[in-house]
Design a protein around this motif. Structure first.
Motif, short mmCIF file in Angstrom:
data_model
loop_
_atom_site.label_atom_id
_atom_site.label_comp_id
_atom_site.label_asym_id
_atom_site.label_seq_id
_atom_site.Cartn_x
_atom_site.Cartn_y
_atom_site.Cartn_z
N VAL A 49 -9.49 -1.43 1.46
CA VAL A 49 -7.89 -1.77 1.68
C VAL A 49 -7.30 -0.46 1.82
O VAL A 49 -6.47 -0.34 2.74
N LYS A 50 -7.39 0.61 1.25
CA LYS A 50 -6.67 1.85 1.62
C LYS A 50 -6.97 2.52 3.12
O LYS A 50 -6.30 2.73 3.79
N ARG A 51 -8.34 2.31 3.45
CA ARG A 51 -8.76 2.39 4.93
C ARG A 51 -8.00 1.57 5.78
O ARG A 51 -7.55 2.27 6.66
N ILE A 52 -7.93 0.37 5.43
CA ILE A 52 -7.16 -0.64 6.47
C ILE A 52 -5.67 -0.21 6.36
O ILE A 52 -5.09 -0.35 7.50
N LEU A 53 -5.25 -0.18 5.38
CA LEU A 53 -3.68 0.47 5.47
C LEU A 53 -3.60 1.76 6.33
O LEU A 53 -2.41 1.56 6.68
N TYR A 54 -4.32 2.55 5.98
CA TYR A 54 -4.12 3.74 6.73
C TYR A 54 -4.19 3.56 8.35
O TYR A 54 -3.60 4.17 8.87
N VAL A 55 -5.34 2.72 8.74
CA VAL A 55 -5.34 2.45 10.29
C VAL A 55 -4.16 1.70 10.58
O VAL A 55 -3.48 1.88 11.60
N VAL A 56 -3.63 0.84 9.97
CA VAL A 56 -2.66 -0.08 10.40
C VAL A 56 -1.35 0.74 10.36
O VAL A 56 -0.48 0.71 11.50
N ALA A 57 -1.12 1.83 9.52
CA ALA A 57 -0.16 2.44 9.51
C ALA A 57 0.12 3.46 10.39
O ALA A 57 1.11 3.67 11.28
N ILE A 58 -1.24 4.09 10.85
CA ILE A 58 -1.28 4.90 11.93
C ILE A 58 -0.99 4.44 13.23
O ILE A 58 -0.27 4.79 14.03
#
Length: 290
Positions: A66-75
């Motif tokens: 979930v953390k990785r997905i949030l980071y990708v979406v935020a970028i």
């Protein structure tokens, strides 16, 4: 008012063009502000989300995904927002991004392979954080599944970085994929002439006295072989063990207990020995005889 007008004038000063779109001083100053605010908000959002998931008892590998997905979406959102502030359409970078993609595809195949493998590991979860793995005769516990590699802490405490693609393309033994149950055995040899039924009962007693041994499946004592120097017995049993060290400790405790029970019941643990038979036709000569 004059001060504000002067500030607006300076902010509207044209610096250069990006894809035929003019870039002013105000826009150039606004870019780092937008980036800094976006990074701060992203980190705070990811931290709060992770803490809530952990409190709900979600597994660490899912939290990591979930953390990785949030980071990708935020970028992606931050990049699009920055371009909007600059009034630069995304289509302006279509040709440039395509050329970069082709260059990266040829020059960084291994990196891309490991990157995609990392997402597959986090999504399909054949390997999870906390699993005990055996890779190329190296055993250790998974501590983190990163974008390019997986960090494993070996049984001797040394950290090992394994490329994600290697975990998908090669044979990996996952000791804790479904559960933490593992079967192991202890082998012992007793001297010829020993009471085999007594030996069986003593070995079974030593195993059943251990707290870590599971009652189901039940331990099984096998009379394995008539060896050269011993009657070979082996006991098979199941335990809950997340690391190999627990297996060794339980096997060691069982061996200690077997040795105690054998000594109490006069059962001799065998050792290599040879019988020498002399032919009666030979004559032994004393040293002082001529």
């Amino acid at each position: 008012m004059e001060f504000i007008e002067q500030v607006k004038h300076y902010f509207n000063i044209h610096l250069f063009n990006i894809a035929d779109h003019p870039l002013s001083l105000g826009q150039l100053i606004l870019i780092p502000i937008v980036v800094i605010v976006g990074v701060v908000l992203t980190r705070k959002t990811v931290r709060i989300t992770s803490e809530r998931l952990i409190k709900k008892g979600v597994q660490p590998d899912l939290v990591h995904l979930v953390k990785r997905i949030l980071y990708v979406v935020a970028i992606l959102m931050l990049a699009i927002t920055t371009l909007e502030f600059l009034d630069v359409p995304i289509t302006a970078f279509a040709f440039l991004s395509g050329a970069i993609a082709i260059g990266v595809g040829f020059g960084a195949q291994n990196i891309i392979n490991n990157f995609i493998s990392g997402w597959i590991l986090m999504w399909e979860r054949p390997i999870k954080i906390g699993d005990f793995l055996e890779v190329d005769n190296v055993k250790g516990r998974v501590e983190a599944i990163n974008t390019r590699s997986t960090r494993i802490r070996r049984v001797d405490g040394v950290h090992l970085l394994v490329p994600n693609s290697k975990l998908l393309e090669n044979t990996v033994t996952n000791w804790t994929l479904i559960d933490q149950r593992a079967r192991t055995s202890v082998r012992v040899g007793v001297a010829y002439g020993s009471d085999c039924n007594l030996v069986r009962d003593l070995i079974a007693q030593a195993v059943n006295e251990q707290d870590g041994v599971l009652n189901e499946p039940e331990p099984v004592v096998v009379f394995d072989d008539f060896g050269d120097n011993s009657l070979a017995f082996e006991v098979y049993f199941w335990i809950n063990a997340s690391i190999e060290g627990q297996l060794r400790n339980i096997r060691s405790n069982i061996r200690f207990r077997i040795n105690e029970l054998f000594n109490e019941n006069n059962v001799v643990i065998s050792f290599p020995q040879r019988d020498v038979h002399l032919d009666g036709s030979l004559t032994l000569i004393q040293p002082n005889e001529k």
